[in-house]
Each structure stands twice: as C-alpha cells, then as structure tokens.
Design an enzyme around this catalytic site. Structure first.
Site, PDB file in Angstrom:
ATOM      1  N   HIS A   1     -26.398 -14.662 -44.577  1.00 37.63           N
ATOM      2  CA  HIS A   1     -27.353 -15.336 -43.344  1.00 37.63           C
ATOM      3  C   HIS A   1     -27.358 -14.526 -41.903  1.00 37.63           C
ATOM      4  O   HIS A   1     -27.074 -13.670 -41.713  1.00 37.63           O
ATOM      5  CB  HIS A   1     -25.750 -16.085 -42.287  1.00 37.63           C
ATOM      6  CG  HIS A   1     -24.253 -16.506 -43.773  1.00 37.63           C
ATOM      7  ND1 HIS A   1     -24.453 -17.537 -44.372  1.00 37.63           N
ATOM      8  CD2 HIS A   1     -23.783 -16.093 -44.563  1.00 37.63           C
ATOM      9  CE1 HIS A   1     -23.343 -16.966 -44.989  1.00 37.63           C
ATOM     10  NE2 HIS A   1     -23.130 -16.728 -45.447  1.00 37.63           N
TER      11      HIS A   1
ATOM     12  N   ARG B   1     -29.482 -16.737 -40.357  1.00 33.25           N
ATOM     13  CA  ARG B   1     -29.315 -17.968 -39.432  1.00 33.25           C
ATOM     14  C   ARG B   1     -30.273 -18.349 -39.038  1.00 33.25           C
ATOM     15  O   ARG B   1     -30.626 -18.899 -38.331  1.00 33.25           O
ATOM     16  CB  ARG B   1     -28.622 -17.581 -37.971  1.00 33.25           C
ATOM     17  CG  ARG B   1     -27.306 -16.721 -38.272  1.00 33.25           C
ATOM     18  CD  ARG B   1     -26.417 -17.637 -38.721  1.00 33.25           C
ATOM     19  NE  ARG B   1     -24.547 -17.450 -38.467  1.00 33.25           N
ATOM     20  CZ  ARG B   1     -24.006 -17.359 -39.540  1.00 33.25           C
ATOM     21  NH1 ARG B   1     -24.201 -18.423 -40.593  1.00 33.25           N
ATOM     22  NH2 ARG B   1     -22.473 -17.303 -39.433  1.00 33.25           N
TER      23      ARG B   1
ATOM     24  N   ASP C   1     -21.230 -10.395 -47.496  1.00 33.00           N
ATOM     25  CA  ASP C   1     -21.175 -12.035 -47.178  1.00 33.00           C
ATOM     26  C   ASP C   1     -21.163 -11.661 -45.147  1.00 33.00           C
ATOM     27  O   ASP C   1     -21.222 -12.643 -44.061  1.00 33.00           O
ATOM     28  CB  ASP C   1     -19.910 -12.491 -46.611  1.00 33.00           C
ATOM     29  CG  ASP C   1     -20.026 -14.074 -46.428  1.00 33.00           C
ATOM     30  OD1 ASP C   1     -21.177 -15.168 -46.132  1.00 33.00           O
ATOM     31  OD2 ASP C   1     -18.675 -14.786 -46.704  1.00 33.00           O
TER      32      ASP C   1
END
Length: 405
Positions: free
Chosen positions: A50, A52, A291
């Site tokens: 991620h 963002r 992750d």
C-alpha cells in the site's frame, strides 16, 4: 562496501541472470567471485503493498514507499487499490499511473478494484483498466456476494487477468480486531474468528473451479486456509496464495498491548503459524508478500482496540525471514529467494530484467523504525536484532538505493 567481491545467487530458470548483471556489477566497481563477502540476489517482488497515493499521502507517498522497497531489496511491487479515488475506472487508474511515472523509483504495478468504490455493489470497469492493471482486487474488503464474485471471475477470465482476493466474511467479524484465541480471552479483547477468512476462501475456490479463473489469495493466516488451498491445487484449480513474514515468525503469544501488533488478518495461534510454515515448505503457499500498510503515528498509537489495522514490512522482510527461517534451518536460502523473487514474478508475469540487490548476510542490526525510508513506523519487530543488511539495490541497471554506512 569495503570488500568489493560479490557472489551471485541465481535460482532456477532466470534467463541468464548472472551473465546479465555481471557487467553491471563491474561498472559499479564490484567483482564477481564464488567466495565473495556479499551476495547478489535477483530483485525481490512484492505483490501486496500500500503506497497510499492518491488520497492518503500523509501515510505514505509513491516516492517514500518505493524508496522503502528499494532499501528492502525490492525492485517490483504491486500496489493495492485502497485509495481515493479508488482505481475502479480507466480514468481513476490513470491518476495513479501518473504519480507512479513521476515519483516511482522501482517498478510499480497497480491493481484495479473489483467493485466500484470497493463497496461491493457494482463491478468496476475491469475492461477499461485491463491494459494497465496487474490484477483486480478489493483488498481491505472481501467481496461479500457470491454472485458478484462469480461474475468478477468470469470477466477476469475473459480478460486473461488474475483475480486477487482479500477473503473476509463481514458477518463473522462482530467488531473483532485480534485473533479469537487465548490472548483475546485472557485480556478481554474482541476476537476475529478463523472462519471469517477460510469460509470465503472455500467459496471462492469452488467458484474458481467452476469458472476457470486464475485466482490468487491474499495474506492467508489460518491452518484451514492452507489445507483448503492445498486440496484445491491437488484438484487442479488455478490458485496461488501468499502469506506475510509476520504470520510465519509471530503468533498470538507474541502480542503486546500496542498498535504495532494490529494487522488484518491478525496474528493467529501457534498451530496456525506452524501450518503456514508447512505450507511454504511443501509449496502450497507460493510467495511471501509484506502487505506493507503504513499509517500515521497517531493512527497507530491507540492500542490494540482502536489503532488502525496495518504494519510496515518492506524494510524488514528479508532480514526477519533470513534470520528466523533460513539461519534456523527451516527453509533454504534458495527457497526464500523463490518465495520473494521468483514465484511472484512467474505468477503475475512480472519481468526480472537487470534488477538485483546486494546483501551482507553477516551484518546484524536491531530494527530501528526511525531509520526507515517509509513514512510508516509501526512494526512488531522494533528493537529485535536480525542478520542481513541491504547494501545496494539496482533496478533497470541503475542503482536506486545504496547504503550509506
């Protein structure tokens, strides 16, 4: 690097990797030797991170995330669609692609969402995104409707794309935030049951068998998930899966009353952890993905109950796994490279090119989040010492990270 000798570790059919990178190493002042002090690995590939942006740049940016990846030895990552706007159309995905082109320091492959807004009510413009999306996922939210998942698989199949699933049954969560096990009961926390993960996996595996869709399961954490996928593979279902470093080396017995131990799925039982290890050893689990999920310090300072779900992992993954699994004889170094670099690229058709990373395997350091290049600081490994230090990462033949000390 005080000693200029390096040894190249090549695993399997990597298209003449050693020959390709030898000349690049020479141009960087490094000499290839069978007894070099440092080891050269193919660039790692993480199919679940991620970064963002767009939408949440106070947590991480494409630039900071890709620099963290480079520091961890990664030259390719796949970014999840928990963004604003959600990449659920060609136009929204293009906004992310422009940021990647401008800020990315390594190869970044974005996911497209499965449903509009990741809300689960209407399928996204999968056809419009197919050219530029590495895969489709509603990561962070499970697709609750069986019919919608079936239709998504049929469309992914028609497009020649993998469908990547965050498997979570919302009806079984009941406000839980750590594993529904011993620690939760002893400390008065609401638990997340294992069935909330393996139930949707069981459903999706039947759908994958029915539709013929290439199916990938995100961050598995339970023993039941491992066994279901093992059986599906034996039956010929086109399925792969990943787990995270933290699920392999930590369990609920390691929990502390701190937000840096809160992630989704949660750390499970010791029995689950051991089942995951068996899964990587026998090939049921195909790859390890971090992750990597950065949040602000304030969002992670609210304890187990109220902190945001997610930890960072790109800069600690290899040292943690090398120390806890390879040096302790659980798996070989070659197997670890297969899980981190070879299998992810093979499944998602991500080329290696002239990408490599140089490591000092004898260096031992304590994890210090203040040294992270990621904007995120929450990690359960803070203060723990691990072997392995990344000295250099080269992407596309160019050094994108060099250790300063």
């Amino acid at each position: 690097m005080e000693n200029k000798k390096v040894t190249i570790l090549e695993y399997g059919d990597m298209g003449g990797f050693s020959a390709r990178v030898s000349s690049i190493l020479s141009s960087l002042g490094l000499s290839v030797s069978t007894d070099g002090k440092y080891v050269v690995f193919p660039g790692f590939c993480d199919v679940h991170v991620h970064f963002r942006e767009p939408g949440f740049s106070y947590k991480e940016t494409v630039e900071s995330g890709s620099m963290a990846a480079a520091r961890g030895g990664y030259t390719a990552v796949c970014t999840m669609p928990n963004l604003n706007p959600v990449p659920d159309s060609k136009e929204n995905l293009e906004l992310q692609l422009k940021l990647i082109e401008k800020q990315g320091k390594i190869n970044i492959y974005p996911y497209g969402a499965i449903t509009v807004g990741q809300i689960g009510e209407e399928l996204s413009d999968m056809e419009g995104m197919a050219e530029n999306a590495i895969s489709f996922s509603d990561d962070g939210r499970g697709v609750q409707s069986e019919e919608m998942m079936r239709e998504a698989m049929l469309r992914a199949k028609a497009l020649g794309k993998i469908l990547t699933a965050h498997c979570e049954d919302n009806s079984l969560l009941h406000g839980g935030y750590i594993h529904d096990g011993v620690y939760a009961k002893e400390h008065g926390h609401r638990g997340i049951c294992s069935e909330s993960e393996w139930g949707p996996i069981e459903r999706d595996l039947k759908l994958a068998a029915e539709t013929g869709c290439a199916y990938h399961v995100c961050h598995i954490s339970t023993k039941e998930s491992v066994e279901l996928i093992r059986r599906a593979k034996a039956a010929g279902v086109d399925v792969t899966c990943e787990t995270g470093p933290h699920y392999l080396v930590l369990d609920e017995g390691d929990l502390e009353e701190d937000g840096r131990f809160k992630m989704n799925p949660p750390l499970r039982s010791r029995e689950d952890r051991l089942a995951l290890i068996e899964g990587i050893k026998d090939g049921t689990i195909d790859m390890i993905a971090t992750d990597h999920a950065p949040h602000s310090a304030e969002e992670k300072a609210r304890g187990l109950e109220k902190s945001a779900f997610g930890i960072v992992g790109l800069e600690t993954a290899f040292p943690v796994l090398y120390t806890e699994l390879v040096k302790k004889g659980v798996i070989t170094l070659e197997k670890l490279i297969e899980l981190l670099a070879v299998n992810p690229r093979r499944r998602f058709n991500i080329p290696l090119g002239d990408d490599f990373t140089v490591w000092d395997l004898e260096a031992k350091e304590a994890v210090d989040p203040e040294k992270f290049l990621s904007m995120g600081r929450a990690t359960p490994f803070t203060g723990k010492e691990y072997f392995g230090k990344c000295l250099m990462t080269v992407c596309g033949g160019k050094a994108v990270y060099e250790c300063e000390n």
